[in-house]
Enzyme design. Structure first.
Site, PDB file in Angstrom:
ATOM      1  N   ARG A  15     105.466 -25.373  46.166  1.00  0.00           N
ATOM      2  CA  ARG A  15     105.267 -24.304  47.151  1.00  0.00           C
ATOM      3  C   ARG A  15     106.156 -24.427  48.395  1.00  0.00           C
ATOM      4  O   ARG A  15     105.744 -24.071  49.488  1.00  0.00           O
ATOM      5  CB  ARG A  15     103.794 -24.231  47.587  1.00  0.00           C
ATOM      6  CG  ARG A  15     102.821 -23.917  46.493  1.00  0.00           C
ATOM      7  CD  ARG A  15     103.014 -22.532  45.881  1.00  0.00           C
ATOM      8  NE  ARG A  15     102.135 -22.401  44.717  1.00  0.00           N
ATOM      9  CZ  ARG A  15     102.503 -22.734  43.488  1.00  0.00           C
ATOM     10  NH1 ARG A  15     103.733 -23.146  43.229  1.00  0.00           N
ATOM     11  NH2 ARG A  15     101.658 -22.614  42.491  1.00  0.00           N
TER      12      ARG A  15
ATOM     13  N   SER B 174      95.862 -18.642  47.938  1.00  0.00           N
ATOM     14  CA  SER B 174      95.311 -19.941  48.328  1.00  0.00           C
ATOM     15  C   SER B 174      95.616 -20.208  49.798  1.00  0.00           C
ATOM     16  O   SER B 174      96.758 -20.055  50.226  1.00  0.00           O
ATOM     17  CB  SER B 174      95.935 -21.059  47.493  1.00  0.00           C
ATOM     18  OG  SER B 174      95.650 -20.847  46.137  1.00  0.00           O
TER      19      SER B 174
ATOM     20  N   GLU C  77      98.901 -23.442  52.927  1.00  0.00           N
ATOM     21  CA  GLU C  77      99.893 -22.742  52.097  1.00  0.00           C
ATOM     22  C   GLU C  77     100.193 -21.402  52.765  1.00  0.00           C
ATOM     23  O   GLU C  77     101.337 -20.983  52.871  1.00  0.00           O
ATOM     24  CB  GLU C  77      99.357 -22.521  50.680  1.00  0.00           C
ATOM     25  CG  GLU C  77     100.367 -21.825  49.781  1.00  0.00           C
ATOM     26  CD  GLU C  77     100.010 -21.845  48.307  1.00  0.00           C
ATOM     27  OE1 GLU C  77      99.475 -22.865  47.817  1.00  0.00           O
ATOM     28  OE2 GLU C  77     100.256 -20.830  47.633  1.00  0.00           O
TER      29      GLU C  77
HETATM   30  C1  LIG Z   1      95.643 -12.469  45.623  1.00  0.00           C
HETATM   31  C2  LIG Z   1      96.812 -13.390  45.799  1.00  0.00           C
HETATM   32  C3  LIG Z   1      97.070 -14.366  44.854  1.00  0.00           C
HETATM   33  C4  LIG Z   1      98.151 -15.236  44.998  1.00  0.00           C
HETATM   34  N1  LIG Z   1      98.378 -16.200  44.045  1.00  0.00           N
HETATM   35  C5  LIG Z   1      99.449 -17.021  44.162  1.00  0.00           C
HETATM   36  C6  LIG Z   1      99.734 -18.007  43.154  1.00  0.00           C
HETATM   37  O1  LIG Z   1      99.039 -18.142  42.176  1.00  0.00           O
HETATM   38  N2  LIG Z   1     100.815 -18.792  43.333  1.00  0.00           N
HETATM   39  C7  LIG Z   1     101.645 -18.674  44.412  1.00  0.00           C
HETATM   40  O2  LIG Z   1     102.631 -19.421  44.484  1.00  0.00           O
HETATM   41  N3  LIG Z   1     101.385 -17.765  45.379  1.00  0.00           N
HETATM   42  C8  LIG Z   1     100.317 -16.943  45.279  1.00  0.00           C
HETATM   43  N4  LIG Z   1     100.055 -16.020  46.266  1.00  0.00           N
HETATM   44  C9  LIG Z   1     100.911 -15.992  47.466  1.00  0.00           C
HETATM   45  C10 LIG Z   1     102.071 -14.979  47.388  1.00  0.00           C
HETATM   46  O3  LIG Z   1     101.957 -14.176  46.236  1.00  0.00           O
HETATM   47  C11 LIG Z   1     103.410 -15.694  47.337  1.00  0.00           C
HETATM   48  O4  LIG Z   1     103.564 -16.664  48.339  1.00  0.00           O
HETATM   49  C12 LIG Z   1     104.558 -14.686  47.467  1.00  0.00           C
HETATM   50  O5  LIG Z   1     105.714 -15.269  46.984  1.00  0.00           O
HETATM   51  C13 LIG Z   1     104.757 -14.201  48.892  1.00  0.00           C
HETATM   52  O6  LIG Z   1     105.766 -13.199  48.899  1.00  0.00           O
HETATM   53  P1  LIG Z   1     105.930 -12.221  50.135  1.00  0.00           P
HETATM   54  O7  LIG Z   1     107.099 -11.347  49.882  1.00  0.00           O
HETATM   55  O8  LIG Z   1     104.664 -11.518  50.395  1.00  0.00           O
HETATM   56  O9  LIG Z   1     106.308 -13.254  51.300  1.00  0.00           O
HETATM   57  P2  LIG Z   1     105.719 -13.379  52.782  1.00  0.00           P
HETATM   58  O10 LIG Z   1     104.269 -13.718  52.693  1.00  0.00           O
HETATM   59  O11 LIG Z   1     106.078 -12.193  53.582  1.00  0.00           O
HETATM   60  O12 LIG Z   1     106.533 -14.636  53.312  1.00  0.00           O
HETATM   61  C14 LIG Z   1     106.327 -15.914  52.780  1.00  0.00           C
HETATM   62  C15 LIG Z   1     107.449 -16.831  53.239  1.00  0.00           C
HETATM   63  O13 LIG Z   1     108.674 -16.413  52.642  1.00  0.00           O
HETATM   64  C16 LIG Z   1     109.706 -16.337  53.626  1.00  0.00           C
HETATM   65  N5  LIG Z   1     110.628 -15.291  53.178  1.00  0.00           N
HETATM   66  C17 LIG Z   1     110.301 -14.042  52.787  1.00  0.00           C
HETATM   67  N6  LIG Z   1     111.387 -13.348  52.434  1.00  0.00           N
HETATM   68  C18 LIG Z   1     112.438 -14.176  52.617  1.00  0.00           C
HETATM   69  C19 LIG Z   1     113.850 -14.026  52.436  1.00  0.00           C
HETATM   70  N7  LIG Z   1     114.398 -12.893  51.987  1.00  0.00           N
HETATM   71  N8  LIG Z   1     114.646 -15.075  52.730  1.00  0.00           N
HETATM   72  C20 LIG Z   1     114.116 -16.242  53.194  1.00  0.00           C
HETATM   73  N9  LIG Z   1     112.789 -16.442  53.381  1.00  0.00           N
HETATM   74  C21 LIG Z   1     111.957 -15.415  53.096  1.00  0.00           C
HETATM   75  C22 LIG Z   1     108.973 -16.033  54.920  1.00  0.00           C
HETATM   76  O14 LIG Z   1     109.717 -16.483  56.025  1.00  0.00           O
HETATM   77  C23 LIG Z   1     107.703 -16.831  54.744  1.00  0.00           C
HETATM   78  O15 LIG Z   1     107.949 -18.149  55.142  1.00  0.00           O
HETATM   79  C24 LIG Z   1      98.982 -15.125  46.135  1.00  0.00           C
HETATM   80  C25 LIG Z   1      98.726 -14.144  47.102  1.00  0.00           C
HETATM   81  C26 LIG Z   1      97.652 -13.268  46.948  1.00  0.00           C
HETATM   82  C27 LIG Z   1      97.407 -12.212  47.966  1.00  0.00           C
END
Ligand SMILES: Cc1cc2nc3c(=O)[nH]c(=O)nc-3n(C[C@H](O)[C@H](O)[C@H](O)COP(=O)(O)OP(=O)(O)OC[C@H]3O[C@@H](n4cnc5c(N)ncnc54)[C@H](O)[C@@H]3O)c2cc1C
Length: 258
Positions: free
Chosen positions: A142, A184, A254
């Site tokens: 992660r 999480s 996380e």
């Molecule tokens: C119901 C639910 C279930 C989930 N289950 C899982 C799971 O099983 N496993 C898992 O790993 N995650 C899980 N997640 C978390 C989420 O899906 C992931 O972390 C996802 O990758 C976040 O993507 P985001 O675009 O929303 O990023 P954001 O939440 O907007 O950002 C997350 C991080 O990414 C960075 N970031 C975003 N875009 C860029 C970019 N272009 N360049 C550099 N850095 C960037 C941001 O600075 C931040 O640090 C879950 C979330 C929910 C709501």
């Protein structure tokens, strides 16, 4: 580039936050160094006073498959990549189902399920306009040290999307709460589960205002509607304190608090 007002109480998956001016990056823009990049806010808990934020505009939402090399823009929603992989019979993308967010967010979090992680299948990432091979990017459970803004990612593809694996991974998710959350809240400490520890300190089902350590899965901080950053932070700090007191284990978030 242009500004867009984003109401994080609606946009973020956990439905916490206030309206904030976010800088939207377009193709060809020089990336500011004094702003934090966000994706689609599925892993964020945004306070009323976050750092200055920026986001990739739709210019960075695309997929191109040429000679077995798939290039994906980092604003692409994960669901689109999954559908594309299914339609084009591409192997290795099955785990993306049920991982909400953008591809950029997935890369920065090295998002995944069990042993399946995005870094396992990618070849290189374009960071601050330079292609960097995966081998040169420090990454682990992660986390990934991108050190800049990711705009595109490249995958070498092989045929063979597995519907059986997709089913297996979707079923695995059936124990997750349907209420608004950011997934999480804590990373699993080595050899243990954050959810188990939160249950052991009797916080499962405990709430503060509209926020709650979910009855369904204790490591999910859920929002029953109108929950605030302060309520969420209170519950996160409480869990850290109680788990440390009882087990000497330091839980690491996380979810990212901004
Ligand atoms: C119901 C639910 C279930 C989930 N289950 C899982 C799971 O099983 N496993 C898992 O790993 N995650 C899980 N997640 C978390 C989420 O899906 C992931 O972390 C996802 O990758 C976040 O993507 P985001 O675009 O929303 O990023 P954001 O939440 O907007 O950002 C997350 C991080 O990414 C960075 N970031 C975003 N875009 C860029 C970019 N272009 N360049 C550099 N850095 C960037 C941001 O600075 C931040 O640090 C879950 C979330 C929910 C709501």
């Amino acid at each position: 580039m242009f500004f867009k007002t984003i109401d994080f109480s609606k946009f973020s998956s956990i439905k916490v936050g206030v309206p904030i001016e976010v800088l939207m990056l377009e193709r060809g823009d020089e990336v500011p160094t004094d702003r934090m990049i966000i994706g689609h806010a599925n892993n964020l808990l945004v306070s009323p006073t976050p750092p200055a934020l920026m986001m990739l505009s739709k210019d960075f939402s695309f997929m191109e498959l040429a000679n077995d090399m798939l290039t994906v823009g980092c604003a692409t929603p994960t669901g689109k990549l999954l559908s594309f992989a299914k339609k084009n019979d591409l192997q290795g993308f099955e785990f993306i189902s049920k991982l909400p967010g953008s591809i950029g967010g997935m890369l920065a979090m090295n998002a995944g399920v069990k042993s399946y992680e995005i870094f396992n299948i990618l070849d290189a990432i374009k960071i601050d306009a330079v292609w960097v091979k995966k081998e040169n990017i420090e990454h682990g459970y992660r986390f990934a040290m991108l050190g800049g803004v990711a705009t595109e990612v490249r995958f070498k593809t092989t045929k063979g999307f597995s519907l059986d694996l997709l089913d297996e991974l979707v079923n695995l998710r059936s124990n997750q709460p349907k209420t608004a959350s950011a997934g999480s809240a804590f990373k699993n400490p080595e050899g243990d589960y954050a959810g188990r520890l939160i249950e052991e300190v009797e916080l499962k089902g405990v709430s503060k205002g509209a926020m709650e350590w979910s009855e369904v899965h204790a490591n999910f901080l859920v929002n029953h509607g109108g929950g605030t950053f302060e309520e969420a932070k209170y519950l996160i700090d409480l869990a850290k304190e109680k788990v440390f007191k009882k087990f000497g284990i330091e839980l690491l978030e996380e979810v990212q608090l901004l």
